[in-house]
Design an enzyme around this catalytic site. Structure first.
Site, PDB file in Angstrom:
ATOM      1  N   TYR A   1       0.825  -1.159  -0.071  1.00 48.33           N
ATOM      2  CA  TYR A   1       0.017   0.000  -0.103  1.00 48.33           C
ATOM      3  C   TYR A   1       0.970   1.231   0.023  1.00 48.33           C
ATOM      4  O   TYR A   1       1.548   1.439   0.689  1.00 48.33           O
ATOM      5  CB  TYR A   1      -0.831  -0.015   1.185  1.00 48.33           C
ATOM      6  CG  TYR A   1      -1.968   0.884   1.133  1.00 48.33           C
ATOM      7  CD1 TYR A   1      -1.907   2.293   0.895  1.00 48.33           C
ATOM      8  CD2 TYR A   1      -3.384   0.204   1.321  1.00 48.33           C
ATOM      9  CE1 TYR A   1      -3.262   3.068   0.730  1.00 48.33           C
ATOM     10  CE2 TYR A   1      -4.439   1.128   1.210  1.00 48.33           C
ATOM     11  CZ  TYR A   1      -4.385   2.663   0.949  1.00 48.33           C
ATOM     12  OH  TYR A   1      -5.564   3.290   0.849  1.00 48.33           O
TER      13      TYR A   1
ATOM     14  N   TYR B   1      -1.600   4.960 -10.188  1.00 50.31           N
ATOM     15  CA  TYR B   1      -2.597   4.433 -10.962  1.00 50.31           C
ATOM     16  C   TYR B   1      -3.960   4.699 -10.468  1.00 50.31           C
ATOM     17  O   TYR B   1      -4.608   4.951 -11.486  1.00 50.31           O
ATOM     18  CB  TYR B   1      -2.200   2.592 -10.836  1.00 50.31           C
ATOM     19  CG  TYR B   1      -3.553   1.703 -10.737  1.00 50.31           C
ATOM     20  CD1 TYR B   1      -3.918   1.545 -11.846  1.00 50.31           C
ATOM     21  CD2 TYR B   1      -3.822   1.022  -9.509  1.00 50.31           C
ATOM     22  CE1 TYR B   1      -5.129   0.515 -11.888  1.00 50.31           C
ATOM     23  CE2 TYR B   1      -4.758   0.122  -9.449  1.00 50.31           C
ATOM     24  CZ  TYR B   1      -5.277  -0.331 -10.545  1.00 50.31           C
ATOM     25  OH  TYR B   1      -6.389  -1.376 -10.621  1.00 50.31           O
TER      26      TYR B   1
END
Ligand SMILES: [Zn+2]
Lengths: 130, 387
Positions: B286, B334
């Site tokens: 993450y 992204y």
């Protein structure tokens, strides 16, 4: 950010202390752990109703960030230095540096508490270089 | 402490289908439509029907009772429901919980779902500044959340170990280079170290390009029992290990700003899977902020405490580097629709299936994913494999 829910039963002695110029914290009567923020039980051993104490307000900067993009309710105040302070009694709290240029504050610096009104007019603990 | 053996979740379930919804800026959507899109696509990927679904695991800070609203909207009446909400890591928690439920026989086809329209609908789903309960001791000081909390952790790591902004910038560049290979990534244009360093301070030492994107998007993951997995058209991706840990809610309560709850959850995941760091082919961590990745790598034991800066510098984690990391372009380049963790699962599954085209890591057979939620508050780490 005036909030009618404050103070609450845990925090009332803390904010009363701030209004009296005292930095109050708790210490467990059973295991002697220093506790911050105030709670109804010891975070270490679970004993209920920790005792209240008054800090000398002396501590060391554990971490510091100079805020350049503040939350909306703090717009116009940046840059300012938000710190985590390790108080000599063994607890850590967040605060902000006042009466010093924000980019002069470093991890490891000694600081002391100073009480000022927060944006809502509530007496609140800030810190300044010792 | 009451000691006891932990029941292993190794091979308790497999991931059979994954999908994103539309990502990025999706004004003609709601949190419900995005989750419906992702669900339909993930079930098709798995070769299963909506009527097969008997477990539903959701999280989100929208609506009054998201776990009920989404089930109603989709027309699913699950016999196993989990609305664990621990921030962006919730989906890795869900994967472990789904595995345990499947192993116990409580359900057979569980779907993990997420959707957010935070970008287009201007809803402030998570991390609203609050001034009550524990937050009353932080709120007066004007720390922007969550970035300021991560900035404090970075400041501590910089001071304690000599980590630099240049090292963090290199991670952002490597991640962008992966995004350039992913047609679904929002930001694909080239990025340099100086671009990151000159992107403007948000809360020192973090600059704007140390921070994740702010997008819409959703995802779905279909988790099935081993007997069902073996009947499906695509090769199953097995859960080999999982651990989870919750440390604190606010940064002032984090015991050590350089060690995240990934230390505990990662250790359990590795032990359960029976693999070592060197066995892994691809890693998805993450990246709410660049510092999140550095701290997680150290806490998971990929490098010694204090050496995370060297570990991520100079393109080592980018395409062609020796440590393929965040191969979809991450939350940094992204997409990052509020809670990013479901996309870690989706990318790891695609890498393990060999579906990643230009960004495919050769012969990827074993992957680690590590989700972090809140302000370094929660972590769940999962190890996935095709064997
Ligand atoms: Zn105690």
């Amino acid at each position: 950010m005036t909030d009618e829910t404050l103070p609450d039963p845990d925090s009332e002695p803390y904010w009363q202390g701030a209004a009296a110029g005292e930095l109050r914290y708790q210490r467990c009567g059973a295991c002697k752990t220093a506790i911050f923020y105030p709670r109804a039980l010891c975070t270490n051993c679970g004993a209920p109703d920790p005792d209240w104490s008054v800090s000398d307000g002396q501590g060391t900067v554990y971490a510091v960030s100079v805020v350049h993009r503040p939350p909306p309710s703090f717009s116009g105040q940046a840059p300012y230095a938000v710190v985590l302070v390790d108080l000599d009694e063994g607890f850590r709290m967040m605060s902000r540096i006042v009466d010093a240029a924000p980019d002069t504050v470093a991890v490891g610096d000694r600081v002391r508490v100073i009480f000022r009104d927060d944006p809502d007019g509530r007496p609140t603990p800030y810190f300044t270089p010792a | 402490m009451i000691e006891g053996n932990i029941v292993s979740l190794k091979r308790a379930c497999a991931i059979a289908g994954v999908a994103e919804s539309r990502l990025g800026v999706v004004p003609d959507s709601t949190v419900l439509t995005l989750q419906a899109e992702a669900l339909v696509a993930a079930l098709a990927d798995a070769g299963l029907e909506k009527s097969d679904v008997d477990g539903l695991l959701v999280s989100g800070a929208w609506g009054r009772l998201p776990g009920l609203q989404i089930a109603e909207y989709l027309g699913i009446q699950p016999s196993y429901a989990d609305s664990t909400m621990v921030g962006g890591a919730s989906f890795e928690f869900h994967l472990g919980h789904a595995a345990a439920a499947i192993q116990a026989g409580l359900c057979r086809v569980a779907v993990i779902l997420y959707g957010s329209t935070q970008r287009s609908r201007a809803d402030k789903y998570i991390f609203q500044i609050r001034n009550d309960l524990g937050y009353q001791y932080e709120a007066p000081y004007g720390l922007p959340t969550p970035v300021g909390s991560y900035a404090l952790a970075a400041s501590r790591h910089f001071a304690q170990y000599g980590t630099t902004s240049e090292q963090l910038a290199d991670l952002a560049v490597s991640t962008r280079n992966w995004a350039a290979l992913n047609p679904k990534a929002l930001r694909r244009e080239p990025l340099t170290r100086d671009d990151v360093l000159n992107s403007g301070p948000i809360a020192t030492p973090l600059n704007k390009l140390d921070c994740c994107l702010f997008t819409d998007g959703g995802g779905a993951v279909v988790v099935v029992s081993p007997d069902i997995a073996k009947t499906l058209k695509k090769p199953p991706v097995w859960l080999l290990g999982q651990g989870e840990s919750v440390s604190h809610a606010q940064i002032s309560e984090m015991p050590d700003l350089t060690v995240t709850p990934a230390a505990k959850s990662g250790a359990r995941a590795f032990e359960m899977a029976g693999v070592t760091h060197r066995d892994l082919d691809v890693v998805e961590i993450y990246d709410s902020f660049t510092i999140t990745v550095l701290l997680t790598l150290e806490s998971l034991g990929f490098c010694a405490p204090g050496t995370g800066g060297e570990f991520i510098a100079n393109g080592r984690t980018g395409p062609g580097g020796e440590f393929p990391l965040n191969t979809n372009g991450g939350g940094l380049s992204y997409c990052h629709p509020g809670q990013y963790g479901i996309f870690l699962i989706i990318e790891a599954v695609r890498q393990l299936r060999g579906e990643c085209d230009e960004r495919q890591v050769a012969n990827a057979a074993l992957a680690l994913i590590s989700g972090t939620g809140g302000v370094l508050s929660s972590n769940s780490t999962c190890i996935l494999g095709v064997e």
